[in-house]
Design an enzyme around this catalytic site. Structure first.
Site, mmCIF file in Angstrom:
data_model
loop_
_atom_site.group_PDB
_atom_site.id
_atom_site.type_symbol
_atom_site.label_atom_id
_atom_site.label_comp_id
_atom_site.label_asym_id
_atom_site.label_seq_id
_atom_site.Cartn_x
_atom_site.Cartn_y
_atom_site.Cartn_z
ATOM 1 C CE LYS A 10 -1.775 1.604 4.407
ATOM 2 N NZ LYS A 10 -1.644 2.824 4.011
ATOM 3 C CG ASN A 11 2.614 3.126 3.464
ATOM 4 O OD1 ASN A 11 1.817 3.341 3.751
ATOM 5 N ND2 ASN A 11 2.959 2.591 4.725
ATOM 6 C CG ASP B 259 2.404 1.381 9.534
ATOM 7 O OD1 ASP B 259 1.893 2.204 10.128
ATOM 8 O OD2 ASP B 259 2.701 1.325 8.333
ATOM 9 N NE ARG C 24 -7.118 4.100 5.492
ATOM 10 C CZ ARG C 24 -6.741 4.468 5.977
ATOM 11 N NH1 ARG C 24 -7.346 4.405 7.147
ATOM 12 N NH2 ARG C 24 -5.401 4.963 5.165
ATOM 13 C CB CYS D 250 -5.159 5.775 10.713
ATOM 14 S SG CYS D 250 -5.309 4.460 9.570
ATOM 15 N NE ARG E 123 -0.396 10.293 10.381
ATOM 16 C CZ ARG E 123 -1.008 9.063 9.882
ATOM 17 N NH1 ARG E 123 -1.761 8.900 9.389
ATOM 18 N NH2 ARG E 123 0.145 8.307 8.507
HETATM 19 C C1 UD1 Z 1 3.800 7.076 7.160
HETATM 20 C C2 UD1 Z 1 3.095 5.437 6.290
HETATM 21 C C3 UD1 Z 1 2.505 5.456 7.389
HETATM 22 C C4 UD1 Z 1 3.775 5.003 8.724
HETATM 23 C C5 UD1 Z 1 4.490 6.135 8.656
HETATM 24 C C6 UD1 Z 1 5.257 6.015 9.650
HETATM 25 C C7 UD1 Z 1 1.908 5.745 3.999
HETATM 26 C C8 UD1 Z 1 1.426 6.260 2.872
HETATM 27 N N1 UD1 Z 1 1.895 5.659 5.395
HETATM 28 O O1 UD1 Z 1 2.894 8.141 7.256
HETATM 29 O O2 UD1 Z 1 2.015 4.102 7.194
HETATM 30 O O3 UD1 Z 1 3.154 4.328 10.147
HETATM 31 O O4 UD1 Z 1 5.347 6.669 7.346
HETATM 32 O O5 UD1 Z 1 6.520 5.086 9.246
HETATM 33 O O6 UD1 Z 1 3.691 5.060 4.026
HETATM 34 N N2 UD1 Z 1 5.704 14.750 11.157
HETATM 35 C C9 UD1 Z 1 5.930 16.292 10.618
HETATM 36 N N3 UD1 Z 1 5.626 17.040 10.089
HETATM 37 C C10 UD1 Z 1 5.261 16.450 8.537
HETATM 38 C C11 UD1 Z 1 5.131 15.339 8.540
HETATM 39 C C12 UD1 Z 1 5.110 14.421 9.513
HETATM 40 O O7 UD1 Z 1 5.357 16.716 12.491
HETATM 41 O O8 UD1 Z 1 5.366 17.235 8.240
HETATM 42 C C13 UD1 Z 1 5.374 13.294 11.578
HETATM 43 C C14 UD1 Z 1 4.334 12.474 12.482
HETATM 44 O O9 UD1 Z 1 3.733 13.835 13.796
HETATM 45 C C15 UD1 Z 1 5.332 12.022 13.026
HETATM 46 C C16 UD1 Z 1 6.448 11.672 12.299
HETATM 47 O O10 UD1 Z 1 6.850 12.965 11.789
HETATM 48 O O11 UD1 Z 1 5.340 11.493 14.791
HETATM 49 C C17 UD1 Z 1 6.922 10.685 10.567
HETATM 50 O O12 UD1 Z 1 5.425 10.723 10.277
HETATM 51 P P1 UD1 Z 1 5.719 10.306 8.474
HETATM 52 O O13 UD1 Z 1 6.775 10.009 8.708
HETATM 53 O O14 UD1 Z 1 5.560 11.865 7.651
HETATM 54 O O15 UD1 Z 1 4.655 9.282 8.600
HETATM 55 P P2 UD1 Z 1 3.924 9.596 7.145
HETATM 56 O O16 UD1 Z 1 4.237 9.474 6.101
HETATM 57 O O17 UD1 Z 1 2.364 10.352 7.378
#
Ligand code: UD1
Length: 417
Positions: free
Chosen positions: A22-23, A306, A398, A116, A121
């Site tokens: 998925k990711n 995850d 999902r 989720c 986030r």
């Molecule tokens: C992706 C994955 C999700 C996984 C996560 C962590 C997809 C579609 N989803 O989510 O399944 O659980 O990586 O491995 O690939 N953060 C900020 N500011 C930002 C972006 C992120 O503070 O602009 C923080 C988030 O709140 C979190 C951390 O950074 O604490 C990591 O998040 P991130 O790696 O961005 O996760 P996703 O890309 O949303």
């Protein structure tokens, strides 16, 4: 929303093939927007999030079609730059379209993305990347609009923390930007590497793939490409841990073994055995009996967030006391409350969960709170005596293409309705 009904208490035995990731698939679908032509994604998982992304792409003018697990996307006649509010709210990965739409159309309008509910986030890092590349970003309530004056300009960006999504969005924005973009302190998750390889197949110029430092030289034109979506490391981990929770013996086909090293290490600590030949993982979990005293989630190559709730479900079946610390998302321990309804003894405080395992688990009515949490409930239900009904099972759909058929193939008594 649908329900999953499971009758637990028997070891999983048999063989199952792991679906496409998925990711990995979702950012690749977003990448298709960059090209005025066609891409084909083979082994694309037929899951709700992929269908949601497909719907958004079609609303922007893309043509899509499926042949079995091959998804063809043609963005030759893309006309839109605005993502419907409901579509954006339905899935987190809609944010990936910001980088690619800016690269293709120079403009994007989107409501804050959903997904989720596992914490705040924020997407501040994504927006900073676009701004650094010369886009103007405006927020009006929950609506975001980003525009480039003429085009995106390559620059040097150093991420303050590791973010999978922000790294991917930076890559997507940079592919057709003017000049070279240096992305530093990038996340290392395998899905980023897969995205880079797909973009390379499309003609993008990317150096440093697989490292924290990516160098992307903007190109004007991309080409048609086809790509094999790699197998899903979290689905593989879920089924391995389902075997562990039931002390089963399973064969998992198409497992990305290198990508699940941290998951296998924790499995070994529990007493699980495995061997691998090619992509076939043979797991004998009949000897699982050792509590894992401490696990913390980390960015790749650490133990994935995850898998955190799925691990919690397995530890409930092992006598002893274990602790799991969630380091990535600040509010991702909600599934503990549902696992307690099955008889699980868990205490949570802040980012920590203490598990007292080995007590009896008994079937009950529970609610999936998020995608992986729903899968964790299924894992616990397989180890519980009696019948468990998991409400809001749509969350699980999902990300898992056919968890009911897959687990039934391993001998589980499971039904979706
Ligand atoms: C992706 C994955 C999700 C996984 C996560 C962590 C997809 C579609 N989803 O989510 O399944 O659980 O990586 O491995 O690939 N953060 C900020 N500011 C930002 C972006 C992120 O503070 O602009 C923080 C988030 O709140 C979190 C951390 O950074 O604490 C990591 O998040 P991130 O790696 O961005 O996760 P996703 O890309 O949303």
């Amino acid at each position: 929303m649908s329900e999953m009904i499971l009758e637990g208490g028997r070891p999983l035995l048999g063989c199952v093939r792991i679906q496409g990731s998925k990711n990995a698939a979702l950012p690749m679908m977003a990448a298709a927007v960059l090209h005025e032509g066609e891409v084909a994604l083979h082994n694309c998982p037929r899951i709700a999030d992929v269908f949601s992304m497909e719907r958004i792409l079609r609303s922007l003018g893309a043509e899509t079609c499926w042949e079995d697990h091959t998804l063809r996307i043609c963005c030759r006649n893309l006309h839109g730059f605005e993502i419907d509010r409901e579509d954006a709210a339905s899935m987190r990965s809609s944010v990936m379209l910001m980088g690619s739409l800016l690269g293709r159309q120079g403009c994007v309008r989107i409501a804050y993305p959903g997904g989720c509910t596992i914490g705040e986030r924020p997407i501040d890092l994504h927006l900073k990347v676009f701004q650094a590349m010369s886009a103007r970003v405006e927020e009006q309530g929950d609506l975001l609009e980003a525009r480039t004056p003429d085009c995106l300009w390559g620059t040097r960006i150093c991420f303050p923390i590791s973010s999978v999504g922000a790294t991917e969005n930076g890559i997507l924005a940079a592919v057709k930007a003017r000049g070279t973009t240096l992305l530093e302190n990038c996340a290392l998750e395998p899905e980023i590497t897969h995205l880079c390889h797909f973009l390379q197949a499309m003609g993008a110029e990317i150096g440093g793939i697989g490292t924290r430092r990516l160098r992307i030289r903007g190109v004007r034109i991309l080409r048609d490409a086809q790509f094999w979506v790699p197998p899903d490391r979290i689905v593989a981990g879920t089924y391995l841990y389902a075997a562990a929770a039931t002390r089963g013996k399973v064969e998992l086909l198409d497992v990305p073994v290198d990508e699940i090293a941290s998951i296998l290490r924790v499995y070994e600590k529990m007493g699980g055995q495995w061997e691998c030949n090619g992509g076939k993982l043979k797991a004998d979990a009949s000897g699982v009996r050792r509590m894992v005293e401490y696990t913390r989630t980390q960015c790749y190559p650490g133990f994935p967030t995850d898998m955190q709730s799925v691990l919690m479900a397995v530890l409930l079946t092992i006598p002893g006391k274990g602790r799991i610390r969630e380091e990535i998302f600040e509010d991702r321990l909600k599934t503990a409350g549902e696992l307690k309804k099955l008889g699980g003894r868990i205490h949570t405080a802040g980012r920590d969960a203490w598990i007292i395992g080995g007590g009896p688990l008994t079937g009950a009515r529970v609610e999936a709170r998020d995608l992986r949490g729903g899968a964790a409930l299924a894992v616990a239900a397989l180890a519980a005596s009696g019948t468990t009904v998991i409400g809001s099972a749509g969350f699980v759909e999902r990300g898992y293409e056919a968890i009911d058929a897959d687990l039934a193939g391993l001998g589980a008594r499971i039904e979706m309705r």
